[in-house]
Enzyme design. Sequence first.
Site, PDB file in Angstrom:
ATOM      1  CD  GLU A  60      -0.215   1.040   3.392  1.00  0.00           C
ATOM      2  OE1 GLU A  60      -0.277   2.143   2.815  1.00  0.00           O
ATOM      3  OE2 GLU A  60      -0.042   0.904   4.623  1.00  0.00           O
ATOM      4  NE  ARG A  85      -1.107  -6.818  13.149  1.00  0.00           N
ATOM      5  CZ  ARG A  85      -0.419  -7.956  13.160  1.00  0.00           C
ATOM      6  NH1 ARG A  85       0.653  -8.075  13.931  1.00  0.00           N
ATOM      7  NH2 ARG A  85      -0.788  -8.972  12.407  1.00  0.00           N
ATOM      8  CB  CYS A  90       9.278  -1.556  -3.995  1.00  0.00           C
ATOM      9  SG  CYS A  90       9.878   0.025  -4.649  1.00  0.00           S
ATOM     10  CG  HIS A 130      10.597  -2.397  -8.281  1.00  0.00           C
ATOM     11  ND1 HIS A 130       9.675  -2.400  -7.255  1.00  0.00           N
ATOM     12  CD2 HIS A 130      10.896  -3.696  -8.521  1.00  0.00           C
ATOM     13  CE1 HIS A 130       9.417  -3.650  -6.901  1.00  0.00           C
ATOM     14  NE2 HIS A 130      10.156  -4.452  -7.648  1.00  0.00           N
ATOM     15  CG  ASP A 145       9.901  -7.640  -6.044  1.00  0.00           C
ATOM     16  OD1 ASP A 145       9.557  -6.997  -5.036  1.00  0.00           O
ATOM     17  OD2 ASP A 145       9.779  -7.188  -7.204  1.00  0.00           O
TER      18      ASP A 145
END
Length: 293
Positions: A60, A85, A90, A130, A145
């Site tokens: 998210e 939590r 990435c 990324h 990944d």
Amino acid sequence: MLHDSPPPRSGAAAPAAEPADDSDFLAHYLARIGLPAAPAPTVNGLAELQAAHIAAIPFEALDALTGAGVDIGADAVAAKLIDRRRGGYCFEQNALFLRVLVALGFRAEGLIGRVRWMLPDDAPPTPRTHMTVRVWLDGRPWLADVGFGAAVPPQPLAMDHGDAQPTRHESYRIRPRAGGHRVEADIAGEWHVLYDLDDAPAPAIDYELGNWYTSQHPASHFRNQLVAARTTAEARHGLRDNRLTIRRADGSSEQRYLTADEIEAALATVFLLTPEPGWRHAIERAATAEIIR
């Protein structure tokens, strides 16, 4: 083009900075992903960690969307993804995973690449936004990944050949290219490029710049869309603004368009997030989004 102002510092020398004693960190991480004990530093152990991570910690980017900012310092990432939590994207997900792997005795390093997902072949180069992880096991390199959203590889991928590698969801392949690798996924019988990776491990500043662009630049789609994803053994769940898509491992799928209240409920029940008051404006805006159906 980047803004003239310099990127904010995250407060860490590198995304995977390791403290002197990671025993408490590892215990909290393993509890977070639901594993009773640390797996051995093997391919099977890596696969167990990767599957548990992507099922427990959702992808998210709400902090980028709301303008809260994303701190990729090691302590900040652990506090957010483990203690609070939350999920992350990435630079958070794979930084955390890299820290875990190193603490468990894996030989691992961070890589950086250019996202090509859903772009035509002749699209101009994209920025390096990324982060992934390369793990060396018995002299072989493996891609691990945990931070590529709804198309995240659900298991480690061998990086030393270009053949198709079946997983419980799609098949993947990693093909060599000048200076690195191209990662592709077989979506409905057609190969699609996910991203191009540089072969050399990235210095910390590359993650700093990539994270700043991704979380702050107005051209970043995370600044303009509500995105969440979670992959389990049974299904992939993806949320893009008001569109919830479920793609099951057996090949079936479904798609629904949600109201603001339904988006908030899906963030809680599907993506395991506790909605925060500061998200409501972004959720209401996402509910009115016009997406090509």
